[in-house]
Enzyme design. Structure first.
Site, PDB file in Angstrom:
ATOM      1  N   LYS A  99       0.875  -1.172   0.000  1.00 51.38           N
ATOM      2  CA  LYS A  99       0.000   0.000   0.000  1.00 51.38           C
ATOM      3  C   LYS A  99       0.912   1.221   0.000  1.00 51.38           C
ATOM      4  CE  LYS A  99      -3.324   2.736   2.488  1.00 51.38           C
ATOM      5  NZ  LYS A  99      -3.682   3.220   3.838  1.00 51.38           N
ATOM      6  N   GLY A 160      -7.561   9.471   9.928  1.00 49.67           N
ATOM      7  CA  GLY A 160      -7.821   9.496  11.358  1.00 49.67           C
ATOM      8  C   GLY A 160      -8.758  10.581  11.827  1.00 49.67           C
ATOM      9  N   ALA A 186      -9.431   6.275   4.549  1.00 52.92           N
ATOM     10  CA  ALA A 186      -9.170   7.446   5.397  1.00 52.92           C
ATOM     11  C   ALA A 186     -10.415   8.300   5.612  1.00 52.92           C
ATOM     12  CB  ALA A 186      -8.057   8.318   4.838  1.00 52.92           C
ATOM     13  N   GLY A 187     -10.606   8.667   6.869  1.00 52.49           N
ATOM     14  CA  GLY A 187     -11.655   9.606   7.248  1.00 52.49           C
ATOM     15  C   GLY A 187     -12.959   8.997   7.686  1.00 52.49           C
ATOM     16  N   ASN A 208      -9.011   1.955  10.006  1.00 47.76           N
ATOM     17  CA  ASN A 208      -8.081   1.739  11.111  1.00 47.76           C
ATOM     18  C   ASN A 208      -8.543   2.496  12.358  1.00 47.76           C
ATOM     19  OD1 ASN A 208      -4.431   1.965  11.541  1.00 47.76           O
ATOM     20  ND2 ASN A 208      -6.001   1.194  12.874  1.00 47.76           N
ATOM     21  N   THR A 209      -8.360   3.820  12.353  1.00 40.42           N
ATOM     22  CA  THR A 209      -8.599   4.608  13.566  1.00 40.42           C
ATOM     23  C   THR A 209     -10.014   4.449  14.102  1.00 40.42           C
ATOM     24  OG1 THR A 209      -6.988   6.231  12.778  1.00 40.42           O
ATOM     25  CG2 THR A 209      -8.441   6.921  14.568  1.00 40.42           C
TER      26      THR A 209
END
Length: 258
Positions: A99, A160, A186-187, A208-209
């Site tokens: 990635k 994040g 993301a986001g 993830n986050t």
């Protein structure tokens, strides 16, 4: 129904990819991964402590036979740094998958479009299966596909941030023109936003986050699993057309009037 996600000739039953950063403990991470149903697990190679060969890293906690490990180049600020990291990852994991992330600004963590393209072009020529993280830029996405990237991974909002999908219109344009899987990365903050990504035709999401920093990561991971499944089913089923005015849901012909 066979509705597998296919990337570079490899098929996956789950359309949810999951990251390994920010968890409070390895056991919590593993439990969340299991609850998510994900099959692709991304690991930041530059953030592993490789100075002590006897010390365990995240890679030692993951079942390599069960999951596809996707090394990422997070922390690379230039194309050259990303290329070196990808080669280190290949030596460490034995995998050609990477990635690609190039983020010169440590505050915004936004991807550099020029260096991302340069790194992607070089890595593809070197035999890597490249999954690039990018702005939701339809032109860049097409250029990356043209040089041989296996997917494109446009951001919904900054990494994040949990702000959700701010780039929906641009992502829809990328989906419309892409001939490789589109992974929203993301986001995303909650399962409904992951579901929305799949509803508009994205092939997968990477989270993830939103899972790792949830009050209950395992429960949140299960929620994302369900959200992704619901979004994909809604996309395949085909939503109704949006209308300006109401439309009665019961028949109007033959109605008895007082």
């Amino acid at each position: 129904m066979n509705d597998a996600l296919e990337i570079a000739g490899k098929q996956f039953s789950s359309r949810l990819m999951i990251g390994t950063g920010k968890y409070r403990a390895p056991d919590e991470m593993i439990a969340a991964i299991e609850a998510s149903g994900a099959e692709i697990i991304t690991v930041a190679i530059r953030r592993l402590d490789l100075s002590n060969p006897n010390a365990k890293t995240i890679l030692d906690h993951i079942d390599w036979e069960r999951y596809t490990i996707l090394p990422n180049t997070a922390g690379a600020r230039t194309a050259d740094e990303a290329i070196v990291t990808a080669k280190l990852a290949r030596e460490l994991t034995g995998s050609d998958w990477v990635k690609l992330e190039v983020q010169p600004d440590p505050d915004s963590l936004l991807p550099d479009p020029v260096d991302t393209f340069l790194a992607a072009e070089a890595l593809v020529k070197d035999g890597f299966v490249v999954l690039p993280y990018i702005h939701a830029d339809p032109i860049l996405a097409r250029r990356l596909e043209d040089v041989g990237c296996a997917t494109v991974m446009p951001l919904g909002s900054p990494i994040g941030s949990g702000q959700g999908i701010f780039t929906r219109e641009e992502i829809e344009l990328i989906i419309e023109q892409a001939n490789v899987p589109v992974v929203v990365d993301a986001g995303i903050g909650v399962p409904s936003e992951a579901s929305q990504s799949l509803e508009i035709g994205a092939d997968a999401v990477l989270i993830n986050t939103a899972i790792a920093r949830a009050a209950d990561p395992v429960l949140m991971a299960d929620g994302f699993r369900l959200g992704v499944e619901a979004g994909r089913k809604a996309y395949l089923a085909g939503r109704i057309a949006q209308q300006k005015f109401a439309s009665p849901s019961s028949p109007v012909a033959g109605v008895v009037h007082a």
